[in-house]
Design a protein around this motif. Structure first.
Motif, PDB file in Angstrom:
ATOM      1  N   GLU A 283      62.392  20.807  53.087  1.00 47.52           N
ATOM      2  CA  GLU A 283      63.578  20.288  52.391  1.00 47.52           C
ATOM      3  C   GLU A 283      63.460  18.797  52.098  1.00 47.52           C
ATOM      4  O   GLU A 283      64.025  18.284  51.135  1.00 47.52           O
ATOM      5  N   LYS A 284      62.679  18.095  52.945  1.00 46.06           N
ATOM      6  CA  LYS A 284      62.454  16.667  52.707  1.00 46.06           C
ATOM      7  C   LYS A 284      61.271  16.447  51.768  1.00 46.06           C
ATOM      8  O   LYS A 284      60.874  15.308  51.529  1.00 46.06           O
ATOM      9  N   GLY A 285      60.639  17.529  51.332  1.00 45.45           N
ATOM     10  CA  GLY A 285      59.548  17.422  50.373  1.00 45.45           C
ATOM     11  C   GLY A 285      58.160  17.357  50.974  1.00 45.45           C
ATOM     12  O   GLY A 285      57.190  17.062  50.274  1.00 45.45           O
ATOM     13  N   PHE A 286      58.043  17.645  52.258  1.00 43.15           N
ATOM     14  CA  PHE A 286      56.718  17.608  52.890  1.00 43.15           C
ATOM     15  C   PHE A 286      56.164  19.025  53.017  1.00 43.15           C
ATOM     16  O   PHE A 286      56.564  19.781  53.885  1.00 43.15           O
ATOM     17  N   PHE A 287      55.235  19.375  52.136  1.00 45.74           N
ATOM     18  CA  PHE A 287      54.690  20.731  52.157  1.00 45.74           C
ATOM     19  C   PHE A 287      53.344  20.851  52.874  1.00 45.74           C
ATOM     20  O   PHE A 287      53.141  21.761  53.648  1.00 45.74           O
ATOM     21  N   PRO A 288      52.362  19.936  52.615  1.00 41.88           N
ATOM     22  CA  PRO A 288      51.027  20.167  53.185  1.00 41.88           C
ATOM     23  C   PRO A 288      51.047  20.042  54.715  1.00 41.88           C
ATOM     24  O   PRO A 288      51.584  19.072  55.249  1.00 41.88           O
ATOM     25  N   MET A 289      50.536  21.010  55.396  1.00 40.75           N
ATOM     26  CA  MET A 289      50.435  20.934  56.856  1.00 40.75           C
ATOM     27  C   MET A 289      49.420  21.956  57.352  1.00 40.75           C
ATOM     28  O   MET A 289      49.089  22.921  56.667  1.00 40.75           O
ATOM     29  N   THR A 290      48.914  21.731  58.580  1.00 41.46           N
ATOM     30  CA  THR A 290      48.058  22.703  59.257  1.00 41.46           C
ATOM     31  C   THR A 290      48.744  23.053  60.580  1.00 41.46           C
ATOM     32  O   THR A 290      49.153  22.156  61.306  1.00 41.46           O
ATOM     33  N   VAL A 291      48.889  24.325  60.846  1.00 40.45           N
ATOM     34  CA  VAL A 291      49.583  24.743  62.063  1.00 40.45           C
ATOM     35  C   VAL A 291      48.626  25.502  62.972  1.00 40.45           C
ATOM     36  O   VAL A 291      47.896  26.378  62.527  1.00 40.45           O
ATOM     37  N   THR A 292      48.607  25.126  64.253  1.00 44.59           N
ATOM     38  CA  THR A 292      47.702  25.747  65.214  1.00 44.59           C
ATOM     39  C   THR A 292      48.491  26.171  66.447  1.00 44.59           C
ATOM     40  O   THR A 292      49.365  25.446  66.900  1.00 44.59           O
ATOM     41  N   GLU A 293      48.165  27.346  66.980  1.00 46.38           N
ATOM     42  CA  GLU A 293      48.743  27.738  68.276  1.00 46.38           C
ATOM     43  C   GLU A 293      47.909  27.096  69.369  1.00 46.38           C
ATOM     44  O   GLU A 293      46.689  27.259  69.404  1.00 46.38           O
TER      45      GLU A 293
END
Lengths: 398, 110
Positions: free
Chosen positions: B22-32
């Motif tokens: 919603e704040k416009g931050f899309f790129p990310m990498t998520v790790t467990e």
């Protein structure tokens, strides 16, 4: 009647088939919980089976099938399996006893839906023994042990009322007493392993042939008829639920297998009384009705976590009523509503609603009792780390 | 450019991710991931026996963003990832020397 070797061989195999349904329920449920509770979910099914085996040996069988006391419960003539021997009517008494045992074990395993991911193991053991003694055994007596439902003429071929209405409405009562899982409704608790649920569903579908065909208690034409309508209803239920969920989005495999189970549940009481065309109707309605019940449960914010109420409770209720609608004398010797015998429908309704009220009410009281004394639920921290670690000291991360 | 590594509760991931979007931050990498902080994991007490759960499952979100976005991202993660209890997590911010695209020859070095 002397022992028939064909019947005996068939029921021995059916008993083993039904036993496999209990770990089947464990896998079916296990795939739907979060992975920190997977071991717990499968273990609960085995524990339910082991508990009921011992209880059934001591008193359960006698309470269900001992000489009738007031139409409500059996006497203590078979305490400790005293007098249950290798002789019998067509099949050995011992075989009849163990065939009934595997049903009782499965029923308690189905009930774990309502307490998934938050039950204290020690409390489950106490509760489970009370439940199978005070809810399952009387219901089994009513329908099959010469109780009031049998005298009234209520039809329950393989346990739609005894197994499914009891466990479904019992699970709902349990869920209401133990309360929602921490975080329910705030964040998603998606199934962690759908193939495991499908495998559990496969074992259930497979075992159900023993459950329903075996309930003919003989290797005969009626067993074959029950086998065929069981399969038809399961298939119809699977396709109906999948179709209905397709309208709302993607046709999920979880919905498809749930519909299959709903079809199996609904045909259970009817399996020895209806023909293949009726089985299609029973299965389709079961798939749609149970799907609607699940959506209703979710809308109401009820955490009857793995939908034993929607599938077994509502499916069982429909099955009991459907038996009164579609039964035909050509198969089971009794006509239902559409063959000009509305009285049978009324009897089915009385039996189903009394069983529903009894199962819900007594389960609620027993759950409250255990909750107020030793507590049904684990602590917040134990729930957070998961029951695998907190109740069993084990983890699937090895 | 800065790298933001946020270690949060797994069950908060959806909310945090949505708030960042919603704040416009899309790129990310998520790790467990698994880990522990100052609380040294959780110790469950039973009658007579203790079970230590010393490594607790968490989720790590990695984002590389311009320096000026760091404060807003920290605020957003705090606002949505916080329960107030031990184990809410940590956010680490470090300097990134080079960001190089694979599909294009894009190269950011400041």
């Amino acid at each position: 009647m002397p022992i028939d070797s064909g019947d005996t061989a068939f029921i021995l195999i059916c008993t083993a088939l039904v036993m496999l349904m209990t770990p089947g329920v464990g896998l079916f449920y296990g795939g739907m919980v979060r992975k920190k509770n997977l071991i717990s979910m499968i273990a609960l099914a085995f524990i339910a089976f082991a508990l009921v085996t011992i209880q059934w040996t001591f008193v359960g069988y006698s309470l269900a099938f001992g000489s009738d006391i007031g139409g409500f419960i059996g006497g203590l003539d078979f305490l400790g399996l005293n007098g249950v021997g290798m002789e019998g009517d067509g099949i050995p008494d011992l075989l009849f006893m163990v065939f009934q045992l595997v049903f009782a074990g499965l029923t308690l395993a189905i009930l774990t839906s309502g307490i998934a991911e938050r039950i204290k193991l020690s409390s489950f053991i106490i509760f489970g023994l009370l439940w199978t003694t005070l809810v399952y055994d009387p219901l089994a007596h009513w329908a099959w042990g010469g109780g009031w439902a049998a005298s009234l003429g209520a039809l329950d071929f393989a346990g739609g009322t005894v197994v499914h209405i009891s466990s479904g409405f019992g699970a709902l009562a349990l869920a209401l007493v133990i309360g929602k899982r921490a975080g329910f409704g705030q964040y998603s608790m998606e199934p962690h392993n759908i193939p495991m649920t499908l495998l559990g569903g496969a074992l259930l579908w497979f075992g159900w042939f023993g459950f329903n065909a075996g309930s003919a208690l003989a290797a005969n034409g009626l067993a074959a008829s029950a086998f065929v309508v069981t399969n038809i209803s399961a298939a119809a239920g699977a396709l109906a639920w999948m179709g209905a969920s397709w309208i709302n989005g993607k046709p999920s495999s979880l919905g498809m297998i749930s519909g299959g189970i709903a079809g199996l549940v609904a045909i259970t009481p009817a399996a020895g009384f209806v023909n293949p065309m009726a089985a299609i109707v029973i299965g389709v309605v079961a798939g749609l009705l149970c799907y609607a019940a699940l959506l209703f449960r979710v809308r109401k914010g009820l955490d009857e976590s793995l939908d034993a109420w929607a599938i077994h409770g509502m499916g069982g209720l429909w099955g009991a009523l459907a038996t009164g609608i579609f039964a035909t004398a050509a198969i089971g010797g009794v006509d239902g509503l559409i063959y000009g015998n509305p009285g049978q429908f009324v009897i089915q309704a009385i039996d189903a609603f009394v069983a529903m009220g009894y199962a819900f009410g007594v389960t609620f009281i027993l759950a409250k009792l255990v909750d107020m004394t030793i507590g049904l639920r684990v602590t917040e921290e134990e729930e957070y780390v998961g029951l695998d670690i907190s109740q069993h000291g084990e983890s699937i991360r090895a | 450019m800065k790298k933001v590594e946020a270690i949060i509760r797994p069950e908060k991931l959806e909310q945090v991710k949505k708030a960042l979007e919603e704040k416009g931050f899309f790129p990310m990498t998520v790790t467990e991931v698994r880990g522990r902080g100052a609380q040294k994991g959780i110790c469950l007490q039973f009658r007579g026996k203790k079970i230590e759960v010393d490594l607790i499952p968490k989720v790590q979100i990695d984002m590389v963003v311009p320096d000026s976005d760091v404060a807003l991202i920290i605020d957003t993660i705090r606002a949505t990832g916080r329960t107030g209890k031990n184990g809410d997590g940590k956010i680490f911010v470090s300097h990134v020397e080079i960001v190089a695209g694979v599909r294009t020859d894009e190269m950011i070095t400041e």
